[in-house]
Design an enzyme around this catalytic site. Structure first.
Site, PDB file in Angstrom:
ATOM      1  N   ARG A  38     -24.676 -53.715  -7.887  1.00  0.00           N
ATOM      2  CA  ARG A  38     -25.279 -53.640  -9.228  1.00  0.00           C
ATOM      3  C   ARG A  38     -26.668 -54.278  -9.276  1.00  0.00           C
ATOM      4  O   ARG A  38     -27.528 -53.812 -10.020  1.00  0.00           O
ATOM      5  CB  ARG A  38     -24.366 -54.303 -10.253  1.00  0.00           C
ATOM      6  CG  ARG A  38     -23.161 -53.439 -10.533  1.00  0.00           C
ATOM      7  CD  ARG A  38     -22.348 -54.032 -11.652  1.00  0.00           C
ATOM      8  NE  ARG A  38     -21.317 -53.092 -12.057  1.00  0.00           N
ATOM      9  CZ  ARG A  38     -20.201 -53.458 -12.656  1.00  0.00           C
ATOM     10  NH1 ARG A  38     -19.973 -54.722 -12.921  1.00  0.00           N
ATOM     11  NH2 ARG A  38     -19.322 -52.550 -13.007  1.00  0.00           N
ATOM     12  N   LYS A 199      -5.318 -44.237 -15.626  1.00  0.00           N
ATOM     13  CA  LYS A 199      -5.549 -44.330 -17.068  1.00  0.00           C
ATOM     14  C   LYS A 199      -5.696 -42.937 -17.674  1.00  0.00           C
ATOM     15  O   LYS A 199      -6.801 -42.438 -17.855  1.00  0.00           O
ATOM     16  CB  LYS A 199      -6.822 -45.131 -17.337  1.00  0.00           C
ATOM     17  CG  LYS A 199      -6.629 -46.616 -17.195  1.00  0.00           C
ATOM     18  CD  LYS A 199      -7.786 -47.345 -17.858  1.00  0.00           C
ATOM     19  CE  LYS A 199      -8.057 -48.661 -17.144  1.00  0.00           C
ATOM     20  NZ  LYS A 199      -9.475 -49.021 -17.151  1.00  0.00           N
ATOM     21  N   GLY A 352     -14.751 -46.477 -12.754  1.00  0.00           N
ATOM     22  CA  GLY A 352     -14.898 -47.729 -12.008  1.00  0.00           C
ATOM     23  C   GLY A 352     -14.194 -47.706 -10.659  1.00  0.00           C
ATOM     24  O   GLY A 352     -14.797 -47.993  -9.623  1.00  0.00           O
ATOM     25  N   GLY A 375     -16.757 -47.507 -17.597  1.00  0.00           N
ATOM     26  CA  GLY A 375     -16.446 -47.116 -18.976  1.00  0.00           C
ATOM     27  C   GLY A 375     -17.547 -46.285 -19.616  1.00  0.00           C
ATOM     28  O   GLY A 375     -17.270 -45.333 -20.340  1.00  0.00           O
TER      29      GLY A 375
END
Ligand code: ADP
Ligand code: MG
Length: 396
Positions: A38, A199, A352, A375
């Site tokens: 990142r 998910k 992710g 997200g």
């Protein structure tokens, strides 16, 4: 992209307040950064600003301090790593707002960089508090949002601050929006989506939004069990929720109506335990033993998915094919990652865990785009507004 970027505004001599996403994993004992992906992603914007004579003020959250000062979540280790990557010193300060910080920022010379202390040490950050946003805004003449991974959150450092400063997108945000936007708006065809993971609620939004644009939908991961159930197959102990079955049924119907081919796994790796502590075996999709769970797609599925994906010109991947964190259950995810890496096609990876898998396998640079925002990328693919992007100034 219809938003102004850092290239569209004067920055020379200006204090440029930049929201970056430096929420990186740290070594618990030494506080050192263990994965600097990142930080590296933010370098183009930081270097652009330094090269153009801006006085660069960086701010980020780190972990979940929940509005309190947590010693182990200070930005020192991040500043050290950033400084190594830039080959320039990076200053730190004891807080992210207040007179002391304003003074330090005031003393910055053109081309110099300061990294503010963890903005989530203040509960006001996540509350998008007006006074806190204003205090942050006092540290800049211009605001740049380059933290794509937090653009789906309306916090003080992503949305609040834009009420008080001219606000533009950083180069990472621009790159993310272009890559994800192009895939959805004008995909080279055939266009396939490879969807898996656990998910399902996240994936429901994504699949619902893009289904009609696809030529092909491939489903693996934990999600596949729900679709098998619709077809009346036994899925053993795999997690299947009733409302999800109704949804899967609807997707199958819509796919048929829109002439989107929908492919499900024909075989699976199954085990009685998800953590690798029990033996596993490969079975046909119609022969999942009652006490087993689906933990990966099987070799026949890898073959059939691969044959289909080789024909595609755009592939969007969200959701691992199995419980890839367990080495024995990572084959399907690895096979798909390697196949995508070798395709002569636009390959977009979102989510992710999926991004993490691709990075860990060393294949990130062989994809067209691996989104840094788990997200946020899903929110975008769901067709929803990203508040942190919406708050930036429009191109005229
Ligand atoms: P992403 O973060 O890429 O959007 P998700 O968060 O939906 O993906 O799912 C990632 C998780 O899905 C991983 O931790 C992986 O272990 C899990 N997973 C994949 N396949 C299965 C499966 N068959 N059963 C249970 N969990 C699975
Ligand atoms: Mg996830």
């Amino acid at each position: 992209m219809d938003k102004l970027t850092v290239r569209d505004v004067p920055v020379r001599g200006k204090r440029v307040l930049v929201r970056v996403d430096f929420n990186v994993p740290l070594d618990k004992e030494r506080g050192a950064v263990t994965d600097d992906t990142r930080i590296k992603e933010s370098l183009p914007t930081i270097r652009y600003l330094m090269d153009n004579g801006a006085r660069v003020v960086l701010m980020s959250h780190l972990g979940r301090p929940d509005g309190k000062v947590v010693g182990s979540l200070r930005m020192g280790g991040v500043a050290k790593r950033l400084s190594e990557l830039l080959g320039k010193p990076v200053r730190t300060v004891a807080d992210c707002i207040g007179p002391e910080v304003e003074k330090a920022v005031g003393q910055l010379q053109a081309g110099e960089v300061v990294l503010l202390e963890n903005i989530r040490f203040h509960a006001e950050e996540e509350k998008n508090d007006a006074a806190f946003s204003q205090a942050l805004a006092r540290l800049g003449d211009v605001f740049v949002n380059d933290a794509f991974g937090t653009t789906h959150r309306a916090h003080a450092s992503t949305v609040g601050v834009t009420r008080y400063l001219p606000s533009v997108a950083g180069l990472l945000v621009e790159k993310e929006l272009k890559a994800l936007g192009q895939a959805l708006e004008e995909p080279a065809r055939p266009f396939a989506a490879l969807v898996g993971g656990a998910k399902i609620s996240d994936k429901m939004g994504v699949v619902g939004n893009i289904l009609k644009k696809l030529d092909l939908l491939l489903i693996g991961g934990g999600m596949a069990a729900t679709f098998l159930k619709v077809k009346g197959l036994e899925v053993g102990g795999s997690l299947v929720e009733v409302d999800r079955i109704v949804w899967a049924e609807k997707m199958m119907r819509e796919a048929e109506e829109s002439r989107v081919r929908l492919l499900l796994p024909v075989d699976f790796v199954v085990s009685e335990k998800p953590d690798g502590s029990a033996p596993s075996q490969t079975v046909r999709a119609n022969a999942i033993p009652a006490r087993s769970l689906v933990v990966d797609i099987g070799p026949e599925t890898v073959k059939s998915f691969s044959a289909e994906l080789r024909k595609c010109k755009t592939v969007l991947w969200n959701g691992p094919m199995g419980i890839f964190e367990v080495p024995g259950f990572a084959s399907g995810t690895r096979a798909m990652a390697e196949l995508l890496a070798g395709l002569n096609a636009t390959t977009i990876v979102g989510g992710g865990s999926t991004a993490e898998a691709v990075v860990n396998m060393g294949l990130k640079d062989r994809m067209t785009h691996v989104s840094t925002g788990g997200g946020a990328s899903l929110t975008f693919l769901e067709g929803e507004t990203l508040p942190g992007v919406a708050a930036l100034q429009d191109k005229k």
